[in-house]
Design an enzyme around this catalytic site. Structure first.
Site, mmCIF file in Angstrom:
data_model
loop_
_atom_site.group_PDB
_atom_site.id
_atom_site.type_symbol
_atom_site.label_atom_id
_atom_site.label_comp_id
_atom_site.label_asym_id
_atom_site.label_seq_id
_atom_site.Cartn_x
_atom_site.Cartn_y
_atom_site.Cartn_z
ATOM 1 N N HIS A 17 0.847 -1.203 0.000
ATOM 2 C CA HIS A 17 0.000 0.000 0.000
ATOM 3 C C HIS A 17 0.885 1.256 0.000
ATOM 4 O O HIS A 17 0.614 2.222 -0.717
ATOM 5 C CB HIS A 17 -0.909 0.023 1.240
ATOM 6 C CG HIS A 17 -1.956 -1.053 1.266
ATOM 7 N ND1 HIS A 17 -2.101 -1.924 2.312
ATOM 8 C CD2 HIS A 17 -2.917 -1.392 0.373
ATOM 9 C CE1 HIS A 17 -3.116 -2.751 2.062
ATOM 10 N NE2 HIS A 17 -3.620 -2.456 0.898
ATOM 11 N N LYS A 41 -15.850 -6.523 5.274
ATOM 12 C CA LYS A 41 -14.831 -7.263 6.023
ATOM 13 C C LYS A 41 -14.984 -7.000 7.516
ATOM 14 O O LYS A 41 -15.501 -5.965 7.910
ATOM 15 C CB LYS A 41 -13.440 -6.843 5.555
ATOM 16 C CG LYS A 41 -13.206 -7.170 4.087
ATOM 17 C CD LYS A 41 -11.871 -6.671 3.591
ATOM 18 C CE LYS A 41 -11.696 -7.011 2.125
ATOM 19 N NZ LYS A 41 -10.470 -6.463 1.560
ATOM 20 N N ARG A 90 -2.406 -5.501 -8.566
ATOM 21 C CA ARG A 90 -1.238 -6.344 -8.292
ATOM 22 C C ARG A 90 -1.036 -7.395 -9.364
ATOM 23 O O ARG A 90 0.058 -7.695 -9.756
ATOM 24 C CB ARG A 90 -1.383 -7.028 -6.926
ATOM 25 C CG ARG A 90 -1.312 -6.054 -5.775
ATOM 26 C CD ARG A 90 -1.864 -6.678 -4.537
ATOM 27 N NE ARG A 90 -3.263 -7.058 -4.742
ATOM 28 C CZ ARG A 90 -3.964 -7.804 -3.933
ATOM 29 N NH1 ARG A 90 -3.414 -8.280 -2.849
ATOM 30 N NH2 ARG A 90 -5.231 -8.086 -4.184
ATOM 31 N N SER A 128 -3.421 -7.880 2.833
ATOM 32 C CA SER A 128 -3.550 -7.692 4.280
ATOM 33 C C SER A 128 -3.901 -9.000 4.970
ATOM 34 O O SER A 128 -3.394 -9.292 6.054
ATOM 35 C CB SER A 128 -4.619 -6.642 4.573
ATOM 36 O OG SER A 128 -4.230 -5.414 4.020
HETATM 37 N N1 COA Z 1 -0.372 -4.010 -1.464
HETATM 38 C C1 COA Z 1 -0.822 -4.954 -0.645
HETATM 39 N N2 COA Z 1 -2.096 -5.369 -0.635
HETATM 40 C C2 COA Z 1 -2.929 -4.796 -1.492
HETATM 41 C C3 COA Z 1 -2.533 -3.812 -2.393
HETATM 42 C C4 COA Z 1 -1.175 -3.419 -2.362
HETATM 43 N N3 COA Z 1 -0.698 -2.496 -3.172
HETATM 44 N N4 COA Z 1 -3.583 -3.435 -3.131
HETATM 45 C C5 COA Z 1 -4.621 -4.161 -2.705
HETATM 46 N N5 COA Z 1 -4.214 -4.990 -1.726
HETATM 47 C C6 COA Z 1 -5.010 -5.988 -1.021
HETATM 48 C C7 COA Z 1 -5.613 -5.464 0.233
HETATM 49 O O1 COA Z 1 -4.718 -5.620 1.306
HETATM 50 C C8 COA Z 1 -6.830 -6.321 0.365
HETATM 51 O O2 COA Z 1 -6.455 -7.558 0.918
HETATM 52 P P1 COA Z 1 -7.447 -8.415 1.813
HETATM 53 O O3 COA Z 1 -8.614 -8.771 0.930
HETATM 54 O O4 COA Z 1 -6.622 -9.557 2.191
HETATM 55 O O5 COA Z 1 -7.868 -7.547 2.962
HETATM 56 C C9 COA Z 1 -7.253 -6.543 -1.086
HETATM 57 O O6 COA Z 1 -6.091 -6.367 -1.843
HETATM 58 C C10 COA Z 1 -8.234 -5.546 -1.619
HETATM 59 O O7 COA Z 1 -8.741 -4.809 -0.624
HETATM 60 P P2 COA Z 1 -8.734 -3.202 -0.501
HETATM 61 O O8 COA Z 1 -7.768 -2.545 -1.419
HETATM 62 O O9 COA Z 1 -8.663 -2.886 0.935
HETATM 63 O O10 COA Z 1 -10.048 -2.876 -1.072
HETATM 64 P P3 COA Z 1 -11.373 -3.443 -0.610
HETATM 65 O O11 COA Z 1 -11.755 -4.371 -1.698
HETATM 66 O O12 COA Z 1 -11.422 -3.978 0.751
HETATM 67 O O13 COA Z 1 -12.169 -2.106 -0.562
HETATM 68 C C11 COA Z 1 -13.494 -0.329 -1.377
HETATM 69 C C12 COA Z 1 -12.857 -1.688 -1.634
HETATM 70 C C13 COA Z 1 -13.491 0.073 0.053
HETATM 71 C C14 COA Z 1 -12.716 0.704 -2.155
HETATM 72 C C15 COA Z 1 -14.927 -0.474 -1.920
HETATM 73 O O14 COA Z 1 -15.572 -1.511 -1.234
HETATM 74 C C16 COA Z 1 -15.734 0.794 -1.767
HETATM 75 O O15 COA Z 1 -15.595 1.709 -2.551
HETATM 76 N N6 COA Z 1 -16.628 0.855 -0.765
HETATM 77 C C17 COA Z 1 -17.471 2.008 -0.512
HETATM 78 C C18 COA Z 1 -18.922 1.726 -0.922
HETATM 79 C C19 COA Z 1 -19.113 1.957 -2.381
HETATM 80 O O16 COA Z 1 -18.966 3.035 -2.906
HETATM 81 N N7 COA Z 1 -19.484 0.880 -3.070
HETATM 82 C C20 COA Z 1 -19.698 0.901 -4.479
HETATM 83 C C21 COA Z 1 -18.444 0.519 -5.182
HETATM 84 S S1 COA Z 1 -18.749 0.312 -6.903
#
Ligand code: COA
Length: 159
Positions: A17, A41, A90, A128
């Site tokens: 990140h 989550k 990624r 994560s």
């Molecule tokens: N390095 C390490 N890990 C990474 C990474 C990086 N560069 N990029 C992504 N990841 C991992 C994260 O750690 C996470 O791992 P996990 O699943 O083991 O926890 C995974 O990839 C993706 O998760 P994250 O980037 O945290 O995104 P998310 O999918 O949890 O969150 C939101 C997505 C919050 C952006 C999305 O749900 C959102 O916009 N929510 C708001 C409500 C909304 O508007 N909804 C409509 C969307 S169309």
């Protein structure tokens, strides 16, 4: 002034990140790293703990702010006068989910653009949940997260 938001769950914030945030600082004047509170989550760290950890990790980057939000991402972006959403890509397996989310966000708000950044290849396998699992099983997380976050993970799993 070009503002971007970098949303996620960040449970916890990893070196992958941080790599994305660093890359974004070269492209945007201000980056708001923001924690989605209504993610499906069930996080290990509270929102406040995650905010603290991200603040400490990015303290040396002047253009970075840390925040949290509830509700729709595009509404939050507008509220913050940000026209760009940053997401990390990624590997190819991220693509389908990210593509759907980016297009849905565009459907809801076509003035918000999603920009994908690729982390350094050292971090392509990081997530994560994998970091949490290693910490829970007593493994060494030091290559994957900043030192202070490694300490917090140890504390969480020792109680
Ligand atoms: N390095 C390490 N890990 C990474 C990474 C990086 N560069 N990029 C992504 N990841 C991992 C994260 O750690 C996470 O791992 P996990 O699943 O083991 O926890 C995974 O990839 C993706 O998760 P994250 O980037 O945290 O995104 P998310 O999918 O949890 O969150 C939101 C997505 C919050 C952006 C999305 O749900 C959102 O916009 N929510 C708001 C409500 C909304 O508007 N909804 C409509 C969307 S169309």
């Amino acid at each position: 002034m070009k503002r971007a938001i970098y949303p996620g769950t960040f449970d916890p914030f990893t070196n992958g990140h941080l790599d994305i945030v660093q890359r974004a600082t070269a492209l945007f004047d201000k980056i708001i790293v923001t924690i989605a509170k209504n993610s499906s989550k069930d996080p290990l760290f509270t929102t406040e703990e995650r905010i603290d950890m991200i603040r400490e990790s990015t303290a040396y980057l002047q253009s970075v702010q840390v925040d949290s939000f509830e509700g729709l991402l595009v509404n939050y972006a507008k509220q913050k006068n940000a026209s760009v959403v940053i997401r990390g890509l990624r590997m190819i397996s991220d693509f389908e989910y990210e593509f759907q989310m980016a297009l849905m966000n565009r459907k809801i708000a076509d003035d918000i653009e999603t920009v994908f950044l690729m982390p350094d290849e050292r971090y392509t396998y990081l997530s994560s949940s994998i970091v949490r699992e290693i910490a829970q099983l007593g493994g060494d997380c030091s290559p994957f997260v900043p030192l202070h976050i490694e300490k917090r993970l140890k504390e969480k799993y020792s109680t």
